[in-house]
Design a protein around this motif. Structure first.
Motif, PDB file in Angstrom:
ATOM      1  N   SER A 183       0.930  -0.981   0.432  1.00  0.00           N
ATOM      2  CA  SER A 183       0.184  -0.426  -0.030  1.00  0.00           C
ATOM      3  C   SER A 183       1.172   1.041  -0.038  1.00  0.00           C
ATOM      4  O   SER A 183       2.057   1.066   0.466  1.00  0.00           O
ATOM      5  CB  SER A 183      -1.082   0.253   1.762  1.00  0.00           C
ATOM      6  N   VAL A 184       0.008   2.364  -0.340  1.00  0.00           N
ATOM      7  CA  VAL A 184       0.993   3.460  -0.622  1.00  0.00           C
ATOM      8  C   VAL A 184      -0.497   4.563   0.149  1.00  0.00           C
ATOM      9  O   VAL A 184      -1.184   4.393  -0.268  1.00  0.00           O
ATOM     10  CB  VAL A 184       1.049   4.111  -1.831  1.00  0.00           C
ATOM     11  N   VAL A 185       0.246   5.299   1.059  1.00  0.00           N
ATOM     12  CA  VAL A 185      -0.828   6.464   2.268  1.00  0.00           C
ATOM     13  C   VAL A 185      -1.013   7.485   1.255  1.00  0.00           C
ATOM     14  O   VAL A 185       0.914   7.979   1.096  1.00  0.00           O
ATOM     15  CB  VAL A 185      -0.313   6.447   3.258  1.00  0.00           C
ATOM     16  N   ALA A 186      -1.297   8.139   0.694  1.00  0.00           N
ATOM     17  CA  ALA A 186      -1.448   9.182   0.096  1.00  0.00           C
ATOM     18  C   ALA A 186      -1.728  10.329   0.855  1.00  0.00           C
ATOM     19  O   ALA A 186      -2.574  10.828   0.933  1.00  0.00           O
ATOM     20  CB  ALA A 186      -2.506   9.356  -1.206  1.00  0.00           C
ATOM     21  N   LEU A 187      -0.967  11.009   1.397  1.00  0.00           N
ATOM     22  CA  LEU A 187      -0.651  12.507   2.466  1.00  0.00           C
ATOM     23  C   LEU A 187      -0.867  13.834   1.669  1.00  0.00           C
ATOM     24  O   LEU A 187      -1.013  14.249   2.115  1.00  0.00           O
ATOM     25  CB  LEU A 187       1.021  12.540   2.631  1.00  0.00           C
ATOM     26  N   TRP A 188      -1.547  14.067   0.434  1.00  0.00           N
ATOM     27  CA  TRP A 188      -2.144  14.745  -0.125  1.00  0.00           C
ATOM     28  C   TRP A 188      -3.685  14.664  -0.644  1.00  0.00           C
ATOM     29  O   TRP A 188      -4.040  16.123  -0.246  1.00  0.00           O
ATOM     30  CB  TRP A 188      -1.637  14.765  -2.087  1.00  0.00           C
ATOM     31  N   GLY A 189      -3.911  14.239   0.111  1.00  0.00           N
ATOM     32  CA  GLY A 189      -5.560  13.749   0.279  1.00  0.00           C
ATOM     33  C   GLY A 189      -6.249  14.281   1.020  1.00  0.00           C
ATOM     34  O   GLY A 189      -5.475  15.037   1.766  1.00  0.00           O
ATOM     35  N   TYR A 190      -7.366  13.812   2.122  1.00  0.00           N
ATOM     36  CA  TYR A 190      -8.248  14.361   3.168  1.00  0.00           C
ATOM     37  C   TYR A 190      -8.245  13.399   4.295  1.00  0.00           C
ATOM     38  O   TYR A 190      -8.445  12.356   4.397  1.00  0.00           O
ATOM     39  CB  TYR A 190      -9.187  14.654   2.640  1.00  0.00           C
ATOM     40  N   ARG A 191      -8.199  14.750   5.216  1.00  0.00           N
ATOM     41  CA  ARG A 191      -7.337  13.764   7.134  1.00  0.00           C
ATOM     42  C   ARG A 191      -8.384  15.093   7.871  1.00  0.00           C
ATOM     43  O   ARG A 191      -7.929  16.008   6.896  1.00  0.00           O
ATOM     44  CB  ARG A 191      -6.060  13.543   7.028  1.00  0.00           C
ATOM     45  N   THR A 193      -7.692  16.269  11.316  1.00  0.00           N
ATOM     46  CA  THR A 193      -6.524  16.503  12.650  1.00  0.00           C
ATOM     47  C   THR A 193      -6.633  15.768  13.331  1.00  0.00           C
ATOM     48  O   THR A 193      -5.417  15.248  13.049  1.00  0.00           O
ATOM     49  CB  THR A 193      -7.348  17.838  13.107  1.00  0.00           C
ATOM     50  N   GLU A 194      -7.941  14.611  13.842  1.00  0.00           N
ATOM     51  CA  GLU A 194      -6.767  12.993  14.770  1.00  0.00           C
ATOM     52  C   GLU A 194      -6.402  12.413  13.840  1.00  0.00           C
ATOM     53  O   GLU A 194      -6.089  11.020  14.449  1.00  0.00           O
ATOM     54  CB  GLU A 194      -8.098  13.071  15.428  1.00  0.00           C
ATOM     55  N   ASP A 195      -6.520  12.323  12.484  1.00  0.00           N
ATOM     56  CA  ASP A 195      -6.428  11.256  12.145  1.00  0.00           C
ATOM     57  C   ASP A 195      -4.523  11.569  11.753  1.00  0.00           C
ATOM     58  O   ASP A 195      -3.934  11.977  11.399  1.00  0.00           O
ATOM     59  CB  ASP A 195      -6.051  11.158  10.140  1.00  0.00           C
ATOM     60  N   ASP A 196      -3.983   9.827  12.201  1.00  0.00           N
ATOM     61  CA  ASP A 196      -2.398  10.506  11.636  1.00  0.00           C
ATOM     62  C   ASP A 196      -2.027   8.764  11.352  1.00  0.00           C
ATOM     63  O   ASP A 196      -1.757   7.472  11.373  1.00  0.00           O
ATOM     64  CB  ASP A 196      -2.428   9.519  12.951  1.00  0.00           C
ATOM     65  N   PRO A 197      -1.845   9.055  10.042  1.00  0.00           N
ATOM     66  CA  PRO A 197      -1.909   8.173   8.984  1.00  0.00           C
ATOM     67  C   PRO A 197       0.211   7.324   9.312  1.00  0.00           C
ATOM     68  O   PRO A 197      -0.016   6.638   8.598  1.00  0.00           O
ATOM     69  CB  PRO A 197      -1.202   9.301   7.479  1.00  0.00           C
ATOM     70  N   PHE A 198       0.865   7.574   9.923  1.00  0.00           N
ATOM     71  CA  PHE A 198       1.855   7.185  10.569  1.00  0.00           C
ATOM     72  C   PHE A 198       1.972   5.473  11.437  1.00  0.00           C
ATOM     73  O   PHE A 198       1.893   4.661  11.015  1.00  0.00           O
ATOM     74  CB  PHE A 198       2.923   7.708  11.580  1.00  0.00           C
ATOM     75  N   ALA A 199      -0.007   6.033  11.824  1.00  0.00           N
ATOM     76  CA  ALA A 199      -0.111   5.049  12.528  1.00  0.00           C
ATOM     77  C   ALA A 199      -1.276   3.543  11.911  1.00  0.00           C
ATOM     78  O   ALA A 199      -0.989   2.503  12.257  1.00  0.00           O
ATOM     79  CB  ALA A 199      -0.839   5.125  13.813  1.00  0.00           C
ATOM     80  N   TRP A 200      -1.295   4.163  10.444  1.00  0.00           N
ATOM     81  CA  TRP A 200      -1.918   3.321   9.935  1.00  0.00           C
ATOM     82  C   TRP A 200      -0.887   2.288   8.827  1.00  0.00           C
ATOM     83  O   TRP A 200      -1.863   1.264   8.658  1.00  0.00           O
ATOM     84  CB  TRP A 200      -2.395   4.380   8.093  1.00  0.00           C
ATOM     85  N   GLN A 201       0.409   2.528   9.298  1.00  0.00           N
ATOM     86  CA  GLN A 201       1.135   1.208   8.434  1.00  0.00           C
ATOM     87  C   GLN A 201       1.292   0.923   7.019  1.00  0.00           C
ATOM     88  O   GLN A 201       1.395   0.114   6.733  1.00  0.00           O
ATOM     89  CB  GLN A 201       1.533   0.033   9.697  1.00  0.00           C
ATOM     90  N   GLY A 202       1.482   1.887   6.560  1.00  0.00           N
ATOM     91  CA  GLY A 202       1.206   1.422   4.915  1.00  0.00           C
ATOM     92  C   GLY A 202       2.785   1.596   4.470  1.00  0.00           C
ATOM     93  O   GLY A 202       3.658   1.395   5.445  1.00  0.00           O
TER      94      GLY A 202
END
Length: 222
Positions: A183-191, A193-202
């Motif tokens: 998987s690739v986490v698209a950091l340009w998308g919609y999140r 404030t409380e979302d932590d994409p690091f925790a998703w472990q992509g």
């Protein structure tokens, strides 16, 4: 380094900046109820969470059960605004062209209702380019369940382990992991404030679509 054999993308917040279309839909609903327009910045973080989350953001004072009955109204408004305001994120066409030039097959797995996604793809000029399209109601399950991803891979004739999924929401990464798909986490998308994409472990986190025009940016496949 080489591009992956196949890539599947989320749609809203990953390929497409659809928030302006969604905003027009919720503001039509607000206007009908005598309320002023909602600013784009207030709605944008909720777009990848789906229709219910957007209606909740637009009408936080309304009980959830009442808002649920408004979902068909939201979808009707959105269908009328489809493709009128939103556009692919900057760099998406560069990335897609690079994938296609390398012989990579790509498709879309979204939780958007299939009938809306099917209407939208031609407006973007992707109907001959997108090899598979799975909507949120195409199958008995939707993301974060892995079924939409595994079925999409099957339809394009690629094993899940040889395909990569790109998305901007945690459920995208959960679905990919459950499908055995890098998987690739698209950091340009919609999140939120409380979302932590690091925790998703992509497998990788990418800041811009343009970065994916280079083969070395992609995670390895089996």
């Amino acid at each position: 380094m080489a591009f992956p054999k196949a890539v599947l993308f989320d749609l809203d917040g990953t390929l497409l900046d659809s928030a302006p279309d969604m905003l027009a839909a919720v503001n039509a609903m607000r206007s009908a109820r005598g309320q002023s327009g909602m600013p784009l910045e207030a709605l944008r973080p909720h777009v990848s969470k789906g229709a219910r989350a957007m209606v909740a953001a637009a009408f936080p004072q309304v009980e959830a059960a009442e808002r649920e009955a408004w979902i068909p109204e939201f979808l009707d408004h959105y269908q009328r605004e489809l493709g009128r305001h939103g556009t692919p994120f900057e760099g998406i066409e560069t990335m897609l062209s690079a994938l296609e030039a390398a012989g990579c097959t790509w498709g879309i797995v979204t939780n958007k209702p299939e009938y809306l996604a099917q209407q939208l793809i031609p407006l973007l000029g992707w109907e001959q380019r997108c090899a598979v399209l799975i909507g949120g109601d195409t199958l008995p399950e939707r993301k974060p369940h892995p079924l939409p991803l595994t079925v999409a891979a099957e339809r394009i004739g690629v094993a899940p382990q040889q395909c990569i999924y790109v998305g901007d929401d945690e459920r995208d990464i959960l679905a990919a992991r459950a499908a055995g798909m890098p998987s690739v986490v698209a950091l340009w998308g919609y999140r939120l404030t409380e979302d932590d994409p690091f925790a998703w472990q992509g497998d990788v986190m990418i800041e811009t679509p343009e970065a994916l025009a280079a083969p070395e940016a992609w995670p390895a496949t089996a």
